[in-house]
Design a protein around this motif. Structure first.
Motif, PDB file in Angstrom:
ATOM      1  N   HIS A   8       0.840  -1.198   0.000  1.00  0.00           N
ATOM      2  CA  HIS A   8       0.000   0.000   0.000  1.00  0.00           C
ATOM      3  C   HIS A   8       0.873   1.246   0.000  1.00  0.00           C
ATOM      4  CE1 HIS A   8      -3.220  -2.740   1.462  1.00  0.00           C
ATOM      5  NE2 HIS A   8      -3.909  -2.004   0.613  1.00  0.00           N
ATOM      6  N   GLN A   9       0.547   2.161  -0.893  1.00  0.00           N
ATOM      7  CA  GLN A   9       1.313   3.393  -1.005  1.00  0.00           C
ATOM      8  C   GLN A   9       0.800   4.420   0.006  1.00  0.00           C
ATOM      9  OE1 GLN A   9       4.023   3.664  -2.846  1.00  0.00           O
ATOM     10  NE2 GLN A   9       3.676   1.543  -3.430  1.00  0.00           N
ATOM     11  N   ASN A  10       1.711   5.106   0.637  1.00  0.00           N
ATOM     12  CA  ASN A  10       1.386   6.155   1.590  1.00  0.00           C
ATOM     13  C   ASN A  10       2.520   7.163   1.550  1.00  0.00           C
ATOM     14  OD1 ASN A  10       1.075   7.718   4.007  1.00  0.00           O
ATOM     15  ND2 ASN A  10      -0.201   6.095   4.823  1.00  0.00           N
ATOM     16  N   PRO A  11       2.201   8.455   1.367  1.00  0.00           N
ATOM     17  CA  PRO A  11       3.268   9.457   1.274  1.00  0.00           C
ATOM     18  C   PRO A  11       4.056   9.649   2.570  1.00  0.00           C
ATOM     19  CG  PRO A  11       1.113  10.501   1.306  1.00  0.00           C
ATOM     20  CD  PRO A  11       0.877   9.021   1.210  1.00  0.00           C
ATOM     21  N   LYS A  12       3.545   9.143   3.681  1.00  0.00           N
ATOM     22  CA  LYS A  12       4.212   9.325   4.969  1.00  0.00           C
ATOM     23  C   LYS A  12       5.126   8.164   5.334  1.00  0.00           C
ATOM     24  CE  LYS A  12       0.478  12.093   6.902  1.00  0.00           C
ATOM     25  NZ  LYS A  12      -0.482  12.204   7.994  1.00  0.00           N
ATOM     26  N   LYS A  13       5.304   7.195   4.434  1.00  0.00           N
ATOM     27  CA  LYS A  13       6.141   6.032   4.746  1.00  0.00           C
ATOM     28  C   LYS A  13       7.598   6.430   4.891  1.00  0.00           C
ATOM     29  CE  LYS A  13       5.100   3.120   1.402  1.00  0.00           C
ATOM     30  NZ  LYS A  13       4.954   1.893   0.601  1.00  0.00           N
ATOM     31  N   ASN A  41       0.542  -3.566   4.654  1.00  0.00           N
ATOM     32  CA  ASN A  41       0.563  -2.229   5.255  1.00  0.00           C
ATOM     33  C   ASN A  41       1.860  -2.013   6.020  1.00  0.00           C
ATOM     34  OD1 ASN A  41      -2.178  -1.451   4.546  1.00  0.00           O
ATOM     35  ND2 ASN A  41      -2.800  -3.035   5.977  1.00  0.00           N
ATOM     36  N   GLU A  44       3.061   0.754  12.238  1.00  0.00           N
ATOM     37  CA  GLU A  44       2.835   2.073  12.823  1.00  0.00           C
ATOM     38  C   GLU A  44       3.746   2.216  14.030  1.00  0.00           C
ATOM     39  OE1 GLU A  44      -1.324   2.560  13.618  1.00  0.00           O
ATOM     40  OE2 GLU A  44      -1.858   2.042  11.562  1.00  0.00           O
ATOM     41  N   ILE A  91       5.054   4.019   9.361  1.00  0.00           N
ATOM     42  CA  ILE A  91       4.407   5.329   9.401  1.00  0.00           C
ATOM     43  C   ILE A  91       4.488   5.808  10.835  1.00  0.00           C
ATOM     44  CG2 ILE A  91       2.230   6.563   9.158  1.00  0.00           C
ATOM     45  CD1 ILE A  91       1.421   4.548   7.049  1.00  0.00           C
TER      46      ILE A  91
END
Length: 93
Positions: A8-13, A41, A44, A91
C-alpha cells in the motif's frame, strides 16, 4: 540494507532500521509473511526523543533507548527479523 516494503502506497512512509525499534518480543511472527506473502501495510510507530545523557537501569546497567517503538505491527517486525530483513517501512503516528 535489506528492506521489507509494503504494497500500500502512503506518502508518509519512512524506512526504519529494525535495530532501532522497540517492539513486543513475545509475539509470534506473522505466519503470512513467513509463508511468502508480501507486507500489505507498513507498521505504525511512535517516535521518541533519545536522551543525550546516559541513563541507568537495574544494578547500574546502561539503559538502551531506541528512537522508535512499535504501536501496531510487532508480529510483522518479528517475521521481518526471521526472514533476514534489516529495515522495514513504517508510518509515524
Amino acid at each position: 540494507m535489506k528492506l521489507l516494503t509494503a504494497s500500500h502506497q502512503n506518502p508518509k512512509k519512512i524506512k526504519i532500521d529494525l535495530s532501532n525499534l522497540t517492539y513486543i518480543k513475545s509475539m509470534r511472527p506473522l505466519f503470512e509473511l513467513l509463508e511468502g506473502e508480501g507486507l500489505e501495510n507498513p507498521i505504525e510507530v511512535i517516535k521518541h526523543t533519545v536522551s543525550k545523557t546516559p541513563r541507568y537501569g537495574v544494578n547500574g546497567m546502561p539503559y538502551l533507548e531506541k528512537e522508535y517503538s512499535v504501536f501496531r505491527g510487532s508480529q510483522r517486525v518479528q517475521a521481518a527479523k526471521e526472514l533476514g530483513y534489516t529495515h522495514i517501512e513504517a508510518i509515524i503516528i
